[in-house]
Scaffold this motif. Structure first.
Motif, PDB file in Angstrom:
ATOM      1  N   SER A  66      -4.403   8.998  -0.151  1.00  0.00           N
ATOM      2  CA  SER A  66      -3.989  10.375   0.094  1.00  0.00           C
ATOM      3  C   SER A  66      -4.365  10.720   1.526  1.00  0.00           C
ATOM      4  N   ALA A  67      -3.351  10.980   2.350  1.00  0.00           N
ATOM      5  CA  ALA A  67      -3.577  11.418   3.726  1.00  0.00           C
ATOM      6  C   ALA A  67      -3.413  12.934   3.735  1.00  0.00           C
ATOM      7  N   VAL A  68      -4.532  13.634   3.601  1.00  0.00           N
ATOM      8  CA  VAL A  68      -4.519  15.078   3.386  1.00  0.00           C
ATOM      9  C   VAL A  68      -4.435  15.780   4.743  1.00  0.00           C
ATOM     10  N   ASN A  69      -3.247  16.216   5.059  1.00  0.00           N
ATOM     11  CA  ASN A  69      -2.935  16.760   6.373  1.00  0.00           C
ATOM     12  C   ASN A  69      -3.224  18.243   6.517  1.00  0.00           C
TER      13      ASN A  69
ATOM     14  N   ALA B 158      -4.921  22.567  -2.605  1.00  0.00           N
ATOM     15  CA  ALA B 158      -5.437  23.601  -3.498  1.00  0.00           C
ATOM     16  C   ALA B 158      -4.951  23.380  -4.927  1.00  0.00           C
ATOM     17  N   GLY B 159      -5.788  23.776  -5.886  1.00  0.00           N
ATOM     18  CA  GLY B 159      -5.405  23.696  -7.281  1.00  0.00           C
ATOM     19  C   GLY B 159      -5.000  22.285  -7.667  1.00  0.00           C
ATOM     20  N   ALA B 160      -3.843  22.172  -8.331  1.00  0.00           N
ATOM     21  CA  ALA B 160      -3.352  20.853  -8.723  1.00  0.00           C
ATOM     22  C   ALA B 160      -3.103  19.969  -7.512  1.00  0.00           C
ATOM     23  N   GLY B 161      -2.860  20.572  -6.345  1.00  0.00           N
ATOM     24  CA  GLY B 161      -2.686  19.786  -5.128  1.00  0.00           C
ATOM     25  C   GLY B 161      -3.957  19.078  -4.710  1.00  0.00           C
ATOM     26  N   ALA B 162      -5.105  19.743  -4.897  1.00  0.00           N
ATOM     27  CA  ALA B 162      -6.384  19.095  -4.605  1.00  0.00           C
ATOM     28  C   ALA B 162      -6.607  17.918  -5.534  1.00  0.00           C
ATOM     29  N   ASN B 163      -6.285  18.104  -6.806  1.00  0.00           N
ATOM     30  CA  ASN B 163      -6.545  17.048  -7.775  1.00  0.00           C
ATOM     31  C   ASN B 163      -5.515  15.928  -7.698  1.00  0.00           C
ATOM     32  N   LEU B 164      -4.320  16.243  -7.231  1.00  0.00           N
ATOM     33  CA  LEU B 164      -3.353  15.193  -6.919  1.00  0.00           C
ATOM     34  C   LEU B 164      -3.908  14.297  -5.814  1.00  0.00           C
ATOM     35  N   ALA B 165      -4.491  14.895  -4.791  1.00  0.00           N
ATOM     36  CA  ALA B 165      -5.100  14.111  -3.712  1.00  0.00           C
ATOM     37  C   ALA B 165      -6.209  13.219  -4.253  1.00  0.00           C
ATOM     38  N   LEU B 166      -7.050  13.764  -5.132  1.00  0.00           N
ATOM     39  CA  LEU B 166      -8.194  13.015  -5.647  1.00  0.00           C
ATOM     40  C   LEU B 166      -7.794  11.895  -6.594  1.00  0.00           C
TER      41      LEU B 166
ATOM     42  N   ILE C 226      -8.270  10.386   2.786  1.00  0.00           N
ATOM     43  CA  ILE C 226      -8.582  10.604   4.197  1.00  0.00           C
ATOM     44  C   ILE C 226      -8.010  11.955   4.578  1.00  0.00           C
ATOM     45  N   ALA C 227      -8.839  12.850   5.081  1.00  0.00           N
ATOM     46  CA  ALA C 227      -8.397  14.214   5.372  1.00  0.00           C
ATOM     47  C   ALA C 227      -8.564  14.540   6.842  1.00  0.00           C
ATOM     48  N   THR C 228      -7.651  15.340   7.339  1.00  0.00           N
ATOM     49  CA  THR C 228      -7.830  15.880   8.675  1.00  0.00           C
ATOM     50  C   THR C 228      -8.947  16.918   8.641  1.00  0.00           C
ATOM     51  N   GLN C 229      -9.681  17.047   9.730  1.00  0.00           N
ATOM     52  CA  GLN C 229     -10.900  17.860   9.731  1.00  0.00           C
ATOM     53  C   GLN C 229     -10.640  19.317   9.389  1.00  0.00           C
TER      54      GLN C 229
ATOM     55  N   VAL D  18       0.867  -1.177   0.000  1.00  0.00           N
ATOM     56  CA  VAL D  18       0.000   0.000   0.000  1.00  0.00           C
ATOM     57  C   VAL D  18       0.903   1.226   0.000  1.00  0.00           C
ATOM     58  N   LEU D  19       0.446   2.309  -0.636  1.00  0.00           N
ATOM     59  CA  LEU D  19       1.192   3.564  -0.634  1.00  0.00           C
ATOM     60  C   LEU D  19       0.360   4.640   0.046  1.00  0.00           C
ATOM     61  N   VAL D  20       1.047   5.565   0.715  1.00  0.00           N
ATOM     62  CA  VAL D  20       0.408   6.729   1.325  1.00  0.00           C
ATOM     63  C   VAL D  20       1.117   7.971   0.809  1.00  0.00           C
ATOM     64  N   LEU D  21       0.351   8.929   0.313  1.00  0.00           N
ATOM     65  CA  LEU D  21       0.887  10.217  -0.124  1.00  0.00           C
ATOM     66  C   LEU D  21       0.393  11.284   0.836  1.00  0.00           C
ATOM     67  N   THR D  22       1.308  12.030   1.434  1.00  0.00           N
ATOM     68  CA  THR D  22       0.927  13.061   2.400  1.00  0.00           C
ATOM     69  C   THR D  22       1.884  14.240   2.278  1.00  0.00           C
ATOM     70  N   GLY D  23       1.693  15.256   3.124  1.00  0.00           N
ATOM     71  CA  GLY D  23       2.519  16.453   3.058  1.00  0.00           C
ATOM     72  C   GLY D  23       3.162  16.774   4.392  1.00  0.00           C
ATOM     73  N   GLU D  24       4.296  17.430   4.334  1.00  0.00           N
ATOM     74  CA  GLU D  24       4.988  17.884   5.532  1.00  0.00           C
ATOM     75  C   GLU D  24       4.507  19.284   5.887  1.00  0.00           C
ATOM     76  N   GLY D  25       4.292  19.539   7.172  1.00  0.00           N
ATOM     77  CA  GLY D  25       3.893  20.874   7.599  1.00  0.00           C
ATOM     78  C   GLY D  25       2.395  21.076   7.598  1.00  0.00           C
ATOM     79  N   ARG D  26       1.974  22.310   7.380  1.00  0.00           N
ATOM     80  CA  ARG D  26       0.564  22.657   7.550  1.00  0.00           C
ATOM     81  C   ARG D  26      -0.279  22.462   6.306  1.00  0.00           C
ATOM     82  N   ALA D  27       0.330  22.124   5.181  1.00  0.00           N
ATOM     83  CA  ALA D  27      -0.422  21.936   3.939  1.00  0.00           C
ATOM     84  C   ALA D  27      -0.148  20.564   3.363  1.00  0.00           C
TER      85      ALA D  27
END
Length: 258
Positions: free
Chosen positions: A100-103, A107-115, A121-124, A49-58
């Motif tokens: 996609s673990a959306v931390n 936004a923009g291409a970043g939103a569609n990369l997640a999709l 799965i997104a943090t609230q 399984v793979l998980v794609l996420t981001g470092e920091g607040r975005a």
């Protein structure tokens, strides 16, 4: 490959790809796109399984508008065809589940990369923003494909035209993502889900991905043929035999991913 814009780790069959440009909210430059493409292909061939996420607040703020050529010299069509398309296809064609673990903000291409992932799965506190019309563009990076299929034509059009942020709770409610998780439970939840998939019938998960994606273009007859073909393949796997034996013996199955 030595990654300069990503952190990559292997945790018991879980390949974790972390976009690591936190001072720029993990904006996508050419190097990051190439590295994500490479990492997904490489880990997808070895992990379960793979998980794609981001470092920091975005999670990812989208295209790095300061990367490379000036606005007057940007060839956006070329960038999409040569850099975004391979990245998105690597995720779509990955033989194992991609989460996609959306931390944070996507936004923009970043939103569609997640999709592009199989499960989001997104943090609230995260938001999803189709920001493109704010700068005179259309949704890209697969946005015009994902949105109407996930949320319907009317909501897709509203998100694309108004370019307003959608909260994680609202995104889950409308079917844009799988789940919105309270911030203090987010890391535990995506790790739990990733572990669940890493211990599951990997070949069956790959077949699920193929079957559902083919259903988007197939008529009923073609889809029934797809199901019969893929189910025939799954019926010949060791995991199917183990699943049946575990059921009959009333014990948890021990899937090997083959």
């Amino acid at each position: 490959m030595i990654y300069k814009t990503l952190s990559v780790s292997d945790e018991g069959g879980i390949g974790i790809i972390t976009m690591n440009r936190p001072t720029l909210m993990n904006a996508l430059n050419a190097q990051m796109r190439a590295e994500i493409t490479h990492a997904v292909r490489d880990l997808g061939a070895r992990m379960r399984v793979l998980v794609l996420t981001g470092e920091g607040r975005a999670f990812c703020s989208g295209q790095d508008l300061g990367d490379g050529a000036s606005v007057d010299d940007l060839d956006l069509g070329r960038i999409l065809r040569e850099e975004y398309e391979p990245m998105l296809r690597a995720i779509q064609d990955c033989p194992v589940p991609v989460i996609s673990a959306v931390n944070g903000a996507a936004a923009g291409a970043g939103a569609n990369l997640a999709l592009a992932a199989d499960v989001v799965i997104a943090t609230q506190s995260a938001v999803f923003l189709q920001a493109f019309t704010r700068i005179g563009l259309i949704p890209d990076a697969g946005g015009t494909y994902w949105l109407p299929r996930l949320v319907g034509f009317a909501r897709a059009m509203g998100q694309a035209l108004f370019a307003e942020p959608v909260s994680a709770d609202k995104a889950a409610e409308m079917g844009l993502i799988w789940a919105s998780i309270p911030d203090d439970q987010f890391a535990d939840e995506w790790k739990k889900r990733a572990t669940q998939l890493a211990k599951g019938p990997t070949l069956a998960y790959g077949a699920v991905k193929r079957a559902l994606r083919e259903s988007l273009v197939n008529d009923l007859d073609a889809q029934l043929d797809t199901e019969a073909r893929l189910q025939g393949e799954m019926g010949a796997t060791r995991d199917f035999r183990e699943g049946v034996m575990a059921f009959l013996e009333k014990r948890p199955a021990k899937f090997e991913g083959r």
